[in-house]
Motif scaffolding. Structure first.
Motif, PDB file in Angstrom:
ATOM      1  N   ALA A 396       0.825  -1.208   0.000  1.00  0.00           N
ATOM      2  CA  ALA A 396       0.000   0.000   0.000  1.00  0.00           C
ATOM      3  C   ALA A 396       0.858   1.257   0.000  1.00  0.00           C
ATOM      4  N   GLN A 397       1.945   1.255   0.761  1.00  0.00           N
ATOM      5  CA  GLN A 397       2.825   2.425   0.811  1.00  0.00           C
ATOM      6  C   GLN A 397       3.390   2.759  -0.568  1.00  0.00           C
ATOM      7  N   LEU A 398       3.719   1.732  -1.332  1.00  0.00           N
ATOM      8  CA  LEU A 398       4.404   1.937  -2.611  1.00  0.00           C
ATOM      9  C   LEU A 398       3.471   1.916  -3.820  1.00  0.00           C
ATOM     10  N   CYS A 399       2.182   1.711  -3.610  1.00  0.00           N
ATOM     11  CA  CYS A 399       1.293   1.367  -4.730  1.00  0.00           C
ATOM     12  C   CYS A 399       1.165   2.449  -5.798  1.00  0.00           C
ATOM     13  N   LYS A 400       1.376   3.705  -5.462  1.00  0.00           N
ATOM     14  CA  LYS A 400       1.226   4.769  -6.464  1.00  0.00           C
ATOM     15  C   LYS A 400       2.557   5.426  -6.832  1.00  0.00           C
ATOM     16  N   ALA A 401       3.652   4.912  -6.294  1.00  0.00           N
ATOM     17  CA  ALA A 401       4.952   5.565  -6.503  1.00  0.00           C
ATOM     18  C   ALA A 401       5.396   5.528  -7.959  1.00  0.00           C
ATOM     19  N   ASP A 402       4.984   4.507  -8.711  1.00  0.00           N
ATOM     20  CA  ASP A 402       5.442   4.444 -10.112  1.00  0.00           C
ATOM     21  C   ASP A 402       4.746   5.469 -11.002  1.00  0.00           C
ATOM     22  N   LEU A 403       3.730   6.146 -10.477  1.00  0.00           N
ATOM     23  CA  LEU A 403       3.047   7.167 -11.275  1.00  0.00           C
ATOM     24  C   LEU A 403       3.952   8.356 -11.568  1.00  0.00           C
ATOM     25  N   VAL A 404       5.002   8.511 -10.783  1.00  0.00           N
ATOM     26  CA  VAL A 404       5.921   9.638 -11.006  1.00  0.00           C
ATOM     27  C   VAL A 404       7.219   9.166 -11.670  1.00  0.00           C
ATOM     28  N   THR A 405       7.188   8.008 -12.335  1.00  0.00           N
ATOM     29  CA  THR A 405       8.366   7.542 -13.073  1.00  0.00           C
ATOM     30  C   THR A 405       8.270   8.006 -14.524  1.00  0.00           C
ATOM     31  N   ASP A 406       9.421   8.083 -15.190  1.00  0.00           N
ATOM     32  CA  ASP A 406       9.444   8.463 -16.605  1.00  0.00           C
ATOM     33  C   ASP A 406       8.737   7.416 -17.457  1.00  0.00           C
ATOM     34  N   MET A 407       8.866   6.146 -17.069  1.00  0.00           N
ATOM     35  CA  MET A 407       8.254   5.071 -17.841  1.00  0.00           C
ATOM     36  C   MET A 407       6.744   5.237 -17.916  1.00  0.00           C
ATOM     37  N   VAL A 408       6.099   5.465 -16.778  1.00  0.00           N
ATOM     38  CA  VAL A 408       4.644   5.631 -16.763  1.00  0.00           C
ATOM     39  C   VAL A 408       4.256   6.953 -17.413  1.00  0.00           C
ATOM     40  N   GLY A 409       5.129   7.955 -17.295  1.00  0.00           N
ATOM     41  CA  GLY A 409       4.863   9.233 -17.960  1.00  0.00           C
ATOM     42  C   GLY A 409       4.770   9.071 -19.464  1.00  0.00           C
ATOM     43  N   GLU A 410       5.563   8.159 -20.018  1.00  0.00           N
ATOM     44  CA  GLU A 410       5.564   7.920 -21.461  1.00  0.00           C
ATOM     45  C   GLU A 410       4.529   6.878 -21.869  1.00  0.00           C
ATOM     46  N   PHE A 411       4.405   5.822 -21.048  1.00  0.00           N
ATOM     47  CA  PHE A 411       3.458   4.739 -21.354  1.00  0.00           C
ATOM     48  C   PHE A 411       2.489   4.611 -20.179  1.00  0.00           C
ATOM     49  N   ASP A 412       1.361   5.285 -20.261  1.00  0.00           N
ATOM     50  CA  ASP A 412       0.453   5.311 -19.105  1.00  0.00           C
ATOM     51  C   ASP A 412      -0.090   3.936 -18.731  1.00  0.00           C
ATOM     52  N   LYS A 413      -0.152   3.014 -19.704  1.00  0.00           N
ATOM     53  CA  LYS A 413      -0.647   1.677 -19.386  1.00  0.00           C
ATOM     54  C   LYS A 413       0.362   0.854 -18.604  1.00  0.00           C
ATOM     55  N   MET A 414       1.540   1.426 -18.362  1.00  0.00           N
ATOM     56  CA  MET A 414       2.562   0.721 -17.588  1.00  0.00           C
ATOM     57  C   MET A 414       2.387   0.925 -16.086  1.00  0.00           C
ATOM     58  N   GLN A 415       1.415   1.737 -15.665  1.00  0.00           N
ATOM     59  CA  GLN A 415       1.260   1.946 -14.224  1.00  0.00           C
ATOM     60  C   GLN A 415       0.918   0.614 -13.556  1.00  0.00           C
ATOM     61  N   GLY A 416       1.550   0.366 -12.455  1.00  0.00           N
ATOM     62  CA  GLY A 416       1.416  -0.926 -11.795  1.00  0.00           C
ATOM     63  C   GLY A 416       2.443  -1.907 -12.322  1.00  0.00           C
ATOM     64  N   VAL A 417       2.509  -2.066 -13.626  1.00  0.00           N
ATOM     65  CA  VAL A 417       3.498  -2.968 -14.236  1.00  0.00           C
ATOM     66  C   VAL A 417       4.903  -2.436 -13.991  1.00  0.00           C
ATOM     67  N   ALA A 418       5.076  -1.125 -14.216  1.00  0.00           N
ATOM     68  CA  ALA A 418       6.382  -0.519 -13.956  1.00  0.00           C
ATOM     69  C   ALA A 418       6.738  -0.668 -12.478  1.00  0.00           C
ATOM     70  N   GLY A 419       5.757  -0.460 -11.604  1.00  0.00           N
ATOM     71  CA  GLY A 419       5.987  -0.615 -10.180  1.00  0.00           C
ATOM     72  C   GLY A 419       6.500  -1.998  -9.831  1.00  0.00           C
ATOM     73  N   TYR A 420       5.983  -3.006 -10.512  1.00  0.00           N
ATOM     74  CA  TYR A 420       6.420  -4.391 -10.287  1.00  0.00           C
ATOM     75  C   TYR A 420       7.917  -4.531 -10.558  1.00  0.00           C
ATOM     76  N   TYR A 421       8.360  -4.054 -11.719  1.00  0.00           N
ATOM     77  CA  TYR A 421       9.777  -4.201 -12.075  1.00  0.00           C
ATOM     78  C   TYR A 421      10.678  -3.358 -11.173  1.00  0.00           C
TER      79      TYR A 421
END
Length: 700
Positions: A396-421
């Motif tokens: 829960a603490q980390l669940c939205k942290a990937d929303l501020v990554t460059d990867m999700v910024g470029e590929f919005d469908k990567m949210q959650g998936v990027a967080g996994y990697y």
């Protein structure tokens, strides 16, 4: 239709030639155009054998086989005034008769009198129908075009005509004749056009039967969407086999690619092996969404360094076309690799602080605040289902942290998936990483659910927090407006609770979530009640799709239950029960009992006294209820509602005998109250599962 009137038929063809149509809506437009013409022909009374729909990037067309050349003719009897009113005593026509003659365009001397079954009256025999199809199809086409589901129409040149794209030609043939009609500012002719590159010239169509083949050769256009799509699939699969892979053919992408080409040619390209170090989802998104390429996988479902593009031209030098596609995709994959490498230098824990200024909802705080609330709620859910609380908190603490990554910024469908990697890269537990990827499941109806317990907990906590918050500030979805996706979130929560067999109280979860907002929500109790009612109402659509009648759900929902899994178990049990031979009679009996007890009031306050059971039928019912009560009590306690209701079905005979042989409303008040107490026992026994009186059909 008059059997003496032989109606000939001809094929009809219409083609609208345009600039490139929107690929994502081409299939929809083609279907709507065909249906519009079919509806127009039916409304006009014109018969035909079949309508064929055609669509390419530059045209919408419909061919109608064996279209009747005129509407059916029929005789129409127009009755006038009675003969005694139409003629005077000397047999001369009256003003009433003259008026009837003028109205129907006949000479008064030719008036005819017939009996309509009641009296002799003037009558005029007229014929209706017989309109020529040649004169009707133009307006039918215009109406079909005007009704197309086009979100935004455009104008071009000096024309005031509007359409989805500029229109350049209009073909309309009835047999070998050009239809004298206009549409979209153009007069109909018999010319189509071939492929923009292979055959950029007018193609004169002699008759509708020639259309498909003439466009194919020499036109180099496959006008049939279905045929073109099948060829693309065949070419893509064959190309993949040649390099030892399997093409992953997404249905939506296949539709879009089919809508982009008129003469498909599948070509296989390649990219550097090094890019496979990037999360495959990012590479696939880049290939699929940006370039419309199909990706390939090996026997282990691992991404291969190949892609298949579908060109709209049969090149003399395919290698150059492939090289061009490889040059286009390489920078995009390089960007994905750069984003991935750059993002890995900062942990998700460090990124979490960057959520502080990002607003979740203006009145409900930031995304950081949301993760705090999700953490509390996830921990409570995990504790209730004996899951790992520490893992739930961390996810829960980390669940939205990937929303501020460059990867999700470029590929919005990567949210959650990027967080996994990134979680794996940071050394987080695999369960936490998987939960970050699974938190958005299910994304749509029929989508898969989280495979892990922690992922399930996170998916529930996230959605319940959103539902409580948005309902808490009075933003309930209205009509088609649902900016926070609360309908989808509600169904997702219900699916998670039911399909994962989680015996959780939804009212308690919503109330805890509402309390988590503190002063941002004024009335947690009202929020809980409103959100709960809304969410449980989503069950209706769920059960409609499962072919379970609405009255079954109403019978269960009458109990005001708040545990979705329990509700579902009861609904399934009642649905099974209603199909039993005894169900209809027992439902009717329960309805009768309900009506009697409602009229008498004070339900449940009476006590049954065995010594006052006088009639054999009431003694038999009392004994049956006592026996069944002992049998079904443990079944109710363990949620085995199907077995319980099947057992209670045996009560049909003693219940029928009771109502046939016993006067409930006896004059003796003690007997009357005792019999009402017996009926209360019967009613309460079934109410342990649902109000089955609602299964009884309404009296007409």
């Amino acid at each position: 239709m008059d059997n003496n009137n032989v109606v000939t038929s001809n094929d009809f063809l219409v083609e609208i030639g345009t600039e490139e149509l929107p690929p994502k809506t081409l299939k929809t437009l083609a279907g709507a155009f065909t249906r519009g013409i079919e509806t127009g022909l039916a409304d006009a009374g014109l018969t035909y054998t079949r309508a064929h729909s055609y669509a390419t990037p530059r045209r919408l067309a419909v061919r109608v086989e064996r279209l009747a050349q005129q509407t059916p003719q029929k005789e129409v009897l127009v009755w006038g005034p009675p003969a005694k009113v139409a003629f005077d005593t000397d047999g001369k026509v009256t003003k009433a008769a003259e008026a009837f003659a003028r109205k129907n365009g006949i000479d008064a001397a030719n008036l005819v009198v017939e009996n309509d079954g009641k009296a002799d009256k003037l009558v005029h025999r007229a014929s209706a129908g017989g309109e020529a199809a040649m004169a009707l199809v133009g307006p039918i086409v215009e109406a079909a075009l005007a009704a197309l589901p086009i979100a935004k129409r455009m104008r071009w040149g000096a024309h005031r005509t509007e359409f989805v794209r500029p229109v350049h030609w209009l073909l309309m043939l009835m047999g070998d004749q050009v239809v004298n009609a206009e549409a979209l500012g153009l007069k109909a002719g018999r010319d189509s056009r071939g492929h923009r590159f292979h055959c950029d010239q007018a193609l004169t169509i002699a008759k509708p039967d020639d259309y498909v083949e003439q466009l194919r050769s020499p036109g180099r256009v496959l006008v049939d969407f279905t045929e073109r799509q099948a060829l693309i699939r065949q070419q893509v699969e064959a190309a993949a086999t040649q390099v030892g892979g399997t093409a992953v053919i997404d249905a939506a992408l296949l539709d879009e690619v089919t809508a982009l080409v008129e003469w498909p040619q599948a070509l296989t390209g390649q990219f550097e092996q090094r890019f496979l170090e990037v999360p495959p989802e990012a590479l696939i998104a880049s290939m699929k969404e940006h370039q419309k390429y199909f990706h390939l996988v090996d026997a282990e479902d691992q991404l291969l360094p190949y892609f298949i593009a579908v060109a709209n031209i049969e090149s003399r030098d395919p290698a150059q076309v492939i090289d061009g596609n490889e040059r286009v995709i390489r920078p995009r994959l390089a960007d994905a690799a750069f984003f991935f490498d750059t993002d890995k230098k900062t942990t998700l824990e460090q990124r979490r602080e960057r959520l502080q200024p990002i607003v979740f909802q203006a009145r409900l705080g930031s995304l950081y605040d949301k993760t705090e609330r999700i953490e509390t709620l996830a921990a409570a859910i995990a504790e209730q289902i004996d899951a790992d609380v520490a893992l739930a908190r961390r996810a829960a603490q980390l669940c939205k942290a990937d929303l501020v990554t460059d990867m999700v910024g470029e590929f919005d469908k990567m949210q959650g998936v990027a967080g996994y990697y990134y979680a794996l890269n940071d050394g987080e537990p695999e369960a936490v990483a998987l939960a970050l990827k699974e938190q958005y499941l299910p994304k749509f109806a029929g989508d898969g659910l989280p495979a892990t317990t922690t992922g399930t907990v996170l998916a529930l906590a996230d959605r319940i927090d959103t539902l409580a918050g948005i309902f808490g500030i009075g933003q309930k979805p209205t009509g088609s407006k649902d900016p926070f996706g609360l309908r989808r979130a509600s169904l997702a929560v219900l699916r998670l609770l039911v399909e994962k067999q989680l015996n959780l109280d939804l009212a308690q979860l919503l109330h805890q979530a509402a309390l988590g907002y503190g002063d941002n929500i004024e009335d947690p109790d009202s929020t809980t009640s409103t959100a709960l009612d809304y969410m449980l109402e989503r069950f209706r659509a769920w059960y409609e799709e499962a072919q379970i009648p609405a009255e079954v759900f109403l019978a269960v929902s009458a109990k005001r239950l708040t545990v979705p899994l329990d509700i579902d178990n009861r609904v399934r049990a009642v649905d099974r029960f209603r199909q039993l031979p005894e169900a209809e009679a027992l439902a009717a009996a329960n309805k009768r009992v309900s009506n009697i007890l409602t009229k008498q009031g004070a339900g449940g306050s009476r006590r049954l006294q065995s010594n006052l059971l006088q009639e054999d039928a009431e003694q038999a019912l009392a004994a049956a209820l006592a026996q069944k009560g002992d049998i079904v009590a443990p079944l109710f306690a363990n949620g085995r509602y199907t077995e319980a209701l099947e057992s209670l079905a045996d009560l049909r005979d003693p219940v029928d005998r009771f109502f046939d042989q016993v006067m409930v409303m006896a004059e003796d008040p003690q007997l009357r109250d005792n019999r009402l107490a017996l009926l209360e026992q019967l009613r309460q026994l079934f109410l342990e599962v649902a109000d089955i009186s609602l299964l009884a059909p309404a009296k007409g």
